[in-house]
Design a protein around this motif. Structure first.
Motif, PDB file in Angstrom:
ATOM      1  N   UNK A 178       0.830  -1.215   0.000  1.00 48.54           N
ATOM      2  CA  UNK A 178       0.000   0.000   0.000  1.00 48.54           C
ATOM      3  C   UNK A 178       0.858   1.256   0.000  1.00 48.54           C
ATOM      4  N   UNK A 179       2.022   1.157   0.641  1.00 43.58           N
ATOM      5  CA  UNK A 179       2.899   2.327   0.787  1.00 43.58           C
ATOM      6  C   UNK A 179       4.331   1.826   0.834  1.00 43.58           C
ATOM      7  N   UNK A 180       5.203   2.441   0.034  1.00 42.12           N
ATOM      8  CA  UNK A 180       6.621   2.088   0.055  1.00 42.12           C
ATOM      9  C   UNK A 180       7.450   3.313   0.414  1.00 42.12           C
ATOM     10  N   UNK A 181       8.201   3.215   1.505  1.00 44.39           N
ATOM     11  CA  UNK A 181       9.113   4.272   1.927  1.00 44.39           C
ATOM     12  C   UNK A 181      10.510   3.943   1.407  1.00 44.39           C
ATOM     13  N   UNK A 240       4.480   5.641  -3.314  1.00 43.40           N
ATOM     14  CA  UNK A 240       5.916   5.630  -3.033  1.00 43.40           C
ATOM     15  C   UNK A 240       6.343   7.021  -2.568  1.00 43.40           C
ATOM     16  N   UNK A 241       7.075   7.066  -1.459  1.00 44.17           N
ATOM     17  CA  UNK A 241       7.688   8.309  -0.980  1.00 44.17           C
ATOM     18  C   UNK A 241       9.172   8.059  -0.793  1.00 44.17           C
ATOM     19  N   UNK A 242      10.003   8.873  -1.449  1.00 40.07           N
ATOM     20  CA  UNK A 242      11.457   8.774  -1.333  1.00 40.07           C
ATOM     21  C   UNK A 242      11.968   9.973  -0.557  1.00 40.07           C
ATOM     22  N   UNK A 243      12.769   9.709   0.463  1.00 36.87           N
ATOM     23  CA  UNK A 243      13.347  10.758   1.295  1.00 36.87           C
ATOM     24  C   UNK A 243      14.807  10.974   0.927  1.00 36.87           C
TER      25      UNK A 243
END
Length: 637
Positions: free
Chosen positions: A154-157, A220-223
């Protein structure tokens, strides 16, 4: 679309971001966006919980997501955020790797998140670094199938490596790749070396989710934090899609956001050269940045730039505002000229209106804060020398013991020397026996840590004595956050700040010098700077702080850009040699230093090269030709 729950700042107009091929948002620092990402994850968990659904999270390790995990833990403890409906899949793990190893991602995730929330153990999935070679392929297929059976992520950090890897998908990884074993790139191993106390201890292989697995995630959120990541992030966000930079595949993901701090965004077109993408608010800072950039682009000194040079390179608006290239050139040239001084403590009996430092008081009280016991001479050894020679009351404060950076071999050498002088020395016997039987992941004995710290202390005193500083002006603070015996440090706390406050209160300085080089591979510089800022925040109402100026130095990893410099202290060839000799007293950090980062040169070579490059940049802009320059940026509190 971005989930409705996210409350990020607008990334800018289309014109601002027209070079960017993936949705990117920039913040000044990492704390605020870490909380916002945690809020999005928490909202997703609660939404799924309300529907009696499982929330499937893909999680990352490394320094980038730590702030997110801290906020999720806080929300669990203080706001009742439940993880009972959460199933997690970690991106990767070193191979081979025992779960109990301090460098394992299994240890990392439990230390930063899982041990502090109510997630069910059976819902935690981290690649197993102990799986046998013959069972590895089947294990990877099973890991992939587990994700698919739950409907995907559902969510990839994500974080990003300097090779452009996401997870451990190194250059050459295919778009359709799935969970598998992979050989680590040399650069990735170099970057991991500080955590393993040397590159020889870094595994050569890893297990990683594939690019295809990540691309199947619904969100997807990339920090990206820090200057070290700026180059690869610019290439990822603005460049062409290529297997040589695996993160560029995310340009084709329909629900991805890159979240960067100021340092990580510094190479993006809208940050580095905003005049190329849109109308600018031309303050003096931006004017200087633009003129320095144009001078470098055209390889002309500032005073030789013409009207057509500005018009042909996106600065017609600036030229129109200033009237002519001639007027603008003179103004910016003088601004740079006024940063140069051979009197870092201020020149006595002189007009200081066009100098970076005050003439009064003639003799200043100075504190040089050094995160490690050699940053002072590496980063500002020439200025340190000059301040002493010009009669200022100089103090140096080593904020940490630096013991973790002393190798066992170095400690063994000192123990054996001691034993040769004192045959009945039980402490030396104990240290020698411990080192000879020590396991790779074993924490040093207290007496060994003390010996390593004493080695750094003696080297520091040797260097400061060489520069002419009295021992009574040398302070070893041993801030508690550092004294863990491992690469992993504790969080900054009030005890650290209280120690800083006490010294500043004692000296009542007119000048404070501190390390502003936040590219330190394992964060000690930033924590030490935060400790200073915390102390200043407590003391800024004191009368003596009205006369205190704070100067930030760099040099160990990066240098200030020319347009950022507020004080440039030139060095003669003889002063360059004195600085080199001062650095050489730190013998335990020479010839194969443990925390070298991504630069294979010794620290004294890096320092000289950077100081010479700074001088060359000034000369290329049309200013005087010096052997070397140390640079400082003033911090106004």
């Amino acid at each position: 679309m971005i989930l409705d729950t996210i409350k990020f700042k607008e990334p800018g107009t289309f014109e601002d971001t027209r070079f960017e091929k993936v949705h990117t948002i920039i913040f000044q620092e990492s704390k605020e966006p870490s909380v916002l990402v945690a809020n999005e994850i928490a909202s997703l968990i609660r939404t799924k919980e309300a529907k009696n659904e499982v929330c499937v999270l893909g999680l990352a390790t490394g320094s980038s997501p730590i702030g997110v995990y801290q906020e999720l833990v806080r929300q669990h403890k203080e706001e009742g955020l439940s993880f009972l409906n959460v199933v997690t899949f970690n991106l990767d793990e070193y191979y081979p790797m025992e779960r109990s190893n301090l460098q394992s991602y299994h240890y990392f995730m439990h230390d930063h998140l899982f041990n502090h929330v109510n997630i069910l153990p059976e819902n935690i999935n981290i690649p197993d670094g102990t799986i046998s070679t013959e069972n590895l392929k089947a294990y990877c297929i099973d890991y992939e199938n587990k994700i698919k059976a739950l409907g995907g992520l559902d969510f990839q950090l994500l974080g990003i490596g300097r090779t452009g890897h996401i997870g451990f998908n190194e250059p050459g990884s295919h778009l359709n790749s799935r969970t598998r074993s992979i050989t680590l790139d040399h650069i990735t191993r170099v970057d991991a070396a500080p955590d393993f106390l040397g590159i020889d201890n870094v595994p050569r292989k890893a297990i990683t989710m594939g690019i295809g697995t990540v691309m199947d995630a619904k969100r997807v959120v990339l920090l990206g934090w820090g200057n070290n990541k700026a180059g690869i992030l610019q290439e990822t966000i603005e460049g062409l899609i290529s297997s040589e930079v695996p993160a560029t595949y995310l340009q084709e993901h329909t629900n991805t956001t890159f979240i960067l701090d100021e340092g990580a965004s510094s190479e993006l077109t809208r940050v580095k050269t905003p005049w190329i993408v849109s109308t600018c608010d031309w303050d003096d800072k931006l004017k200087l940045k633009a003129v320095v950039w144009l001078s470098g682009l055209l390889r002309k000194s500032i005073l030789k730039l013409t009207d057509s040079d500005y018009n042909n390179n996106g600065m017609a608006e600036l030229l129109n505002q200033e009237g002519s290239a001639y007027d603008l050139n003179i103004k910016m040239f003088n601004k740079l000229q006024h940063t140069i001084t051979g009197w870092p403590g201020g020149k006595p009996n002189s007009d200081d209106s066009k100098r970076p430092e005050r003439a009064i008081p003639e003799k200043k009280r100075v504190i040089i804060f050094s995160p490690h016991p050699d940053d002072d001479v590496i980063s500002m050894g020439g200025t340190f020398d000059r301040l002493i020679a010009q009669g200022h009351d100089v103090h140096v404060a080593y904020q940490t013991s630096g013991n973790i950076a002393v190798s066992d071999e170095e400690a063994l050498k000192f123990s054996e020397i001691t034993l040769s002088l004192c045959k009945d020395c039980e402490v030396s016997d104990q240290i020698i026996n411990f080192i000879n039987s020590k396991n790779d992941d074993e924490i040093d004995l207290d007496i060994l840590r003390k010996l390593k710290g004493d080695i750094r202390r003696s080297e520091s005193k040797a260097a400061t004595r060489y520069l002419g500083l009295s021992d009574e002006n040398v302070h070893f603070l041993d801030l508690p956050f550092y004294e863990t015996g491992t690469v992993k440090k504790n969080s900054l706390n009030q005890k650290d700040i209280d120690i800083m406050v006490a010294l500043i209160n004692e000296v009542k300085p007119h000048q404070i010098y501190a390390a502003g080089d936040l590219s330190d591979p394992h964060g000690t510089h930033k924590t030490c700077l935060d400790a200073l800022f915390g102390a200043i925040d407590e003391l800024k109402k004191e009368d003596y702080m009205n006369d205190c100026w704070v100067w930030l130095y760099r040099g160990a990893w990066h240098e200030w850009e020319t347009y950022q410099i507020d004080m440039a202290v030139p060095m003669s060839p003889d002063q360059v040699l004195r600085k080199r000799r001062a650095i050489f007293y730190h013998q335990s950090q020479k010839d194969g230093v443990m925390f070298q980062g991504n630069d294979s040169r010794e620290f004294w070579v890096r320092a000289e090269d950077r100081n010479r490059l700074t001088a060359k940049r000034y000369n290329d802009l049309g200013l005087a030709d010096y052997a070397a320059i140390e640079a400082f940026k003033r911090h106004v509190f």
